[in-house]
Design a protein around this motif. Structure first.
Motif, short mmCIF file in Angstrom:
data_model
loop_
_atom_site.label_atom_id
_atom_site.label_comp_id
_atom_site.label_asym_id
_atom_site.label_seq_id
_atom_site.Cartn_x
_atom_site.Cartn_y
_atom_site.Cartn_z
N TRP A 408 46.42 58.93 39.58
CA TRP A 408 45.04 59.00 40.08
C TRP A 408 44.54 57.64 40.52
CZ3 TRP A 408 40.64 57.04 37.30
CH2 TRP A 408 39.41 57.42 37.85
N MET A 409 44.95 56.62 39.77
CA MET A 409 44.45 55.27 39.98
C MET A 409 45.14 54.63 41.17
SD MET A 409 42.32 53.54 38.14
CE MET A 409 41.49 52.72 39.45
N TYR A 410 44.34 53.92 41.96
CA TYR A 410 44.90 53.19 43.08
C TYR A 410 44.91 51.72 42.72
CZ TYR A 410 45.74 51.77 47.88
OH TYR A 410 46.29 51.24 49.01
N VAL A 411 46.10 51.13 42.61
CA VAL A 411 46.17 49.72 42.23
C VAL A 411 46.77 48.91 43.38
CG1 VAL A 411 47.05 48.05 40.57
CG2 VAL A 411 46.45 50.34 39.83
N PRO A 412 45.93 48.14 44.09
CA PRO A 412 46.44 47.37 45.23
C PRO A 412 47.40 46.28 44.76
CG PRO A 412 44.04 47.38 45.16
CD PRO A 412 44.51 47.90 43.86
N LEU A 413 48.15 45.72 45.70
CA LEU A 413 49.15 44.71 45.36
C LEU A 413 48.46 43.42 44.90
CD1 LEU A 413 52.17 44.14 45.23
CD2 LEU A 413 52.01 43.18 47.52
N ASP A 414 47.44 43.02 45.68
CA ASP A 414 46.74 41.78 45.32
C ASP A 414 45.67 42.09 44.26
OD1 ASP A 414 45.60 39.36 45.15
OD2 ASP A 414 45.31 39.06 47.29
N ARG A 415 46.12 42.11 43.03
CA ARG A 415 45.22 42.58 41.97
C ARG A 415 44.07 41.61 41.70
NH1 ARG A 415 49.37 44.69 37.39
NH2 ARG A 415 47.45 45.29 36.34
N VAL A 416 44.34 40.31 41.85
CA VAL A 416 43.29 39.33 41.55
C VAL A 416 42.14 39.47 42.54
CG1 VAL A 416 42.76 36.86 41.42
CG2 VAL A 416 44.93 37.73 40.51
N LEU A 417 42.48 39.51 43.84
CA LEU A 417 41.44 39.60 44.86
C LEU A 417 40.61 40.87 44.70
CD1 LEU A 417 40.22 38.54 47.54
CD2 LEU A 417 41.84 40.04 48.71
N TRP A 418 41.30 42.01 44.65
CA TRP A 418 40.59 43.29 44.55
C TRP A 418 39.80 43.39 43.25
CZ3 TRP A 418 40.14 47.29 48.05
CH2 TRP A 418 40.87 47.16 49.22
N GLY A 419 40.42 42.90 42.19
CA GLY A 419 39.75 42.95 40.88
C GLY A 419 38.47 42.12 40.89
N ASN A 420 38.56 40.92 41.45
CA ASN A 420 37.39 40.06 41.47
C ASN A 420 36.27 40.66 42.31
OD1 ASN A 420 38.82 38.38 39.89
ND2 ASN A 420 39.07 36.75 41.39
N CYS A 421 36.66 41.23 43.48
CA CYS A 421 35.67 41.90 44.33
C CYS A 421 34.99 43.03 43.55
CB CYS A 421 36.32 42.47 45.58
SG CYS A 421 36.82 41.19 46.73
N ALA A 422 35.83 43.84 42.90
CA ALA A 422 35.28 44.97 42.14
C ALA A 422 34.33 44.48 41.07
CB ALA A 422 36.42 45.77 41.51
N PHE A 423 34.67 43.36 40.44
CA PHE A 423 33.85 42.80 39.37
C PHE A 423 32.46 42.44 39.89
CE2 PHE A 423 32.54 39.22 36.62
CZ PHE A 423 32.54 39.90 35.43
#
Lengths: 496, 238
Positions: A408-423
């Protein structure tokens, strides 16, 4: 009298009100039962615990559990957690006297712990070549930290609240800097420099405690020692709290000026609180040094200070049982969260509980959960079309929960970038959520929920230490909003 | 009044807040068993007088005699120990503590509170007995006033200082409050009452002083003052 000439209509109204409320009581008092009645649902749990179990029974259960833990647990790691908990309880007790009872905002409190630890280290290691008897060094430490507590209390006589906080904060930093700088001191009468504290390198090889020829080689020995000490402290402090000294401490916290006009010697009692707290922290420091067999000054700085404060506030400032509870949460929870597997479960449990608390009804709750699921699929499909590179499933799955979420979860390759944006987006949305209308709130809630899970799986799982701090911080914020007095604290009642 | 023994005597008091001259040459006397009221409008120095008597503010010039001792340079706890007790403005109860704890704090200077002292207060205010385990902050205004007076009585005071006993109370409760004061007075307790409600205060007092911008402008028997033309115009609104 002019005030008595009230229009008849109002007088009649007032009479009616009075009849409803009973003479001599106002609305606030009339509602007393209602206000103190048990709240329903999750919010009522701490109150339920508080009211339905007598205090002594709670302590007996706690003591029995602690005893069983010491007797049956053989795992060194677990025992070490137990010892840390014991030290944490002692520190919380001490701070509970200074801050919880007397209401003195002492931000340098942790320095007494450090002074106790360094004092023992200097008296029982090769650093200065002393190996004094445990009795002697512990006695010196208790008296020494008490004296220092007296000195620090002198400015407290004239200061209160935030002003006192600044002064004591300074004291804490002076301790740290002094230890750091004392590895290279040239006395005026000497030619060569001396190394007293070894600076940032810390002091290794500290002797364990030794009483009556029994050396504390096993960590279990320290556990028993701490258990006895904590039990003694619990009895003593709760006794003191019920005498005139304890009452006077609390009056200073509430209203120092009024206390003084009742004849309470405010300055003397402030000093007593400081001295007692300092001595307890100093003793805890000595035990810590002996148990750890090495001390580093970085361990006695602000991070630990905030943890002790969090424990006391979380448990309920001014309550001993609360201090124990806060200490358990603040010393055991970080260890639990160290294991990603547990922290993952805990995180989702908190999320679901929050949704349940916010949603209020089963229907709302279901709608929220389903919406989050739908958002997840939508994101997966949309981002799938955008063909953003993803992290292979095996790489991000860490436990049963993330395995269950893996389709179900979508985990992009660039986890730091996407994670920080999401944060960033998550913080903005939460801030907006608190101020907006109910309709928009309903729409926002599932999005926030999804972003939370996204942030967790994409970013936070990779950085355990930050995650721990964030989770504890979030927990504190939530608790302070829902129950400002802490788990077992008395609710604040303002006169007027 | 055959023999007048002064219990409290302040003479030529000058009190400053920084450079601001608050009290100017204030003289005041309370005899044993007497009920004296100190009247005046806003910001005329009534509360400062009380604070000076209690030692929360130190006078620059002047002398304070209490119970035959010069207390000018003693701190507040020492004066409380000698027999002063205060019912502060707005009562200043310790809100999150119980009624019982609040009462016991009143006896702080005497050591642990004795049961008979508590009983004495409970006899005076039976309501407090019912409410003894309730948090003081949850009481109504009138009940809080009872706790504040009870707390003051717990120290076996020779003189009770009351700061604005009518403040923040409903008219009905103001009357009750003054009934209580009259009742205490009839039992021989000496009191100094600082009050804006001149009418009420003069109705129970033996003597009165009127303070205006830091100076005593009038003094005399309560009955005289109540009939005083100037005072009536200034404070009694008639």
């Amino acid at each position: 009298m002019s005030e008595n000439r009230v229009p008849e209509e109002i007088q009649e109204n007032a009479a009616h009100e009075a009849a409803k409320l009973g003479i001599g009581t106002d609305e606030w008092v009339a509602q007393h039962e209602e206000r103190t009645a048990r709240k329903k649902g999750l919010k009522g749990v701490p109150q339920f615990i508080d009211e339905s179990i007598p205090a002594w029974a709670r302590w007996v259960v706690l003591l029995a559990a602690a005893f069983a833990f010491g007797a049956f647990v053989d795992n060194q790691y677990l025992l070490r957690i137990g010892v840390n908990l014991g030290l944490f309880v002692m520190l919380s007790y001490g701070l509970n006297i200074v801050m919880g009872y007397a209401g003195l905002l002492d931000l340098g409190y942790v320095a007494f712990y450090g002074i106790g630890a360094y004092g023992y280290a200097l008296m029982s290691s090769e650093q200065l070549g002393h190996h004094w008897s445990t009795w002697l060094s512990v006695l010196i430490i208790i008296i020494g930290t008490a004296l220092l507590g007296y000195i620090v209390s002198l400015p407290a006589r004239r200061l209160f609240g935030d002003y006192l906080a600044i002064v004591t904060l300074f004291f804490g930093q002076v301790f740290v800097q002094l230890v750091l700088a004392s590895d290279n001191i040239t006395f005026p009468w000497a030619d060569d420099y001396v190394d007293i504290t070894a600076g940032a390198n810390g002091i290794p090889g500290i002797d364990p405690f030794s009483f009556f020829g029994h050396k504390f080689l096993n960590i279990r020995d320290y556990y028993w020692l701490l258990l006895v000490l904590v039990a003694l402290l619990t009895i003593t402090i709760s006794r003191i709290n019920r005498t005139r000294i304890g009452r006077a401490w609390r009056t200073i916290r509430e209203d120092a000026l009024a206390a003084e006009s009742m004849g309470v010697m405010v300055n003397r009692l402030k000093t007593m609180a400081f001295v007692t707290g300092a001595a307890i922290a100093g003793l805890a420091g000595a035990i810590f040094a002996a148990m750890q067999s090495a001390v580093f000054v970085s361990g006695f700085d602000m991070p630990l200070m905030t943890m002790i404060y969090a424990a006391v506030i979380l448990g309920g400032s001014g309550s001993l049982a609360g201090a124990v509870m806060g200490a358990i949460v603040m010393s055991v929870l970080p260890e639990v969260l160290r294991v990603t597997n547990y922290s993952e479960i805990l995180f989702l449990a908190v999320l679901v509980l929050t949704l349940a608390a916010v949603g209020k009804s089963v229907k709302r709750f279901t709608i929220n959960i389903v919406s989050i699921a739908l958002i997840g699929f939508a994101v997966k499909i949309l981002l799938g079309f955008a063909s953003i590179k993803i992290t292979p499933t095996e790489e991000w799955v860490v436990g049963p929960v993330s395995r269950a979420l893996s389709h179900w979860m979508y985990v992009p390759l660039d986890r730091v970038l996407w994670g920080n944006c999401a944060f960033v987006i998550l913080i903005v949305l939460i801030a907006y959520f608190t101020t907006t209308t109910p309709r928009i709130k309903t729409i926002l809630l599932p999005i926030i929920g999804y972003l939370g899970i996204f942030l967790w799986e994409v970013r936070l799982v990779t950085d355990v230490n930050t995650t721990r701090q964030l989770l504890i911080g979030a927990m504190l914020v939530v608790l302070m909003i829902t129950r400002p007095q802490g788990f077992l604290g008395k609710p604040r009642v303002e006169v007027l | 009044m055959s023999e007048k023994k002064p219990l409290l005597e302040i003479s030529n008091i000058d009190t400053y807040y920084g450079v601001i001259h608050i009290l100017q040459q204030v003289n005041l006397r309370v005899d044993e068993g007497e009920l004296v009221c100190l009247l005046g409008g806003n910001a005329c120095g009534k509360s400062t007088t009380l604070k000076t008597i209690l030692g929360m503010v130190k006078p620059k010039v002047g002398k304070i005699m209490f119970a035959g001792e010069d207390v000018t340079h003693q701190n507040t706890p020492a004066r409380v120990k000698l027999g002063m007790a205060v019912v502060p403005e707005n009562r200043r109860l310790f809100g999150p503590m119980t009624v019982l704890e609040n009462l016991k704090i009143g006896a702080y200077v005497r050591g642990e509170a004795a049961q008979e002292d508590l009983e004495r207060v409970y006899d005076l205010f039976p309501k407090l007995k019912e409410r003894s385990s309730q948090l003081a902050g949850t009481l109504s205004g009138g009940e809080q006033q009872m706790v504040a007076v009870g707390r003051a009585l717990m120290s076996h005071p020779r003189l009770i200082l009351m700061d604005e006993p009518s403040m923040g109370l409903a008219p009905k409760l103001v009357e009750q409050s003054f009934e209580m004061i009259a009742n205490l007075h009839s039992q021989g307790v000496s009191m100094l009452i600082v009050e804006q409600n001149a009418n009420m205060a003069l109705s129970v007092a033996d003597r009165g002083y009127v303070l205006q911008t830091g100076r005593i402008v009038l003094e005399g028997e309560a009955k005289e003052l109540a009939g005083h033309e100037e005072l009536r115009r200034a404070y009694l609104g008639r």
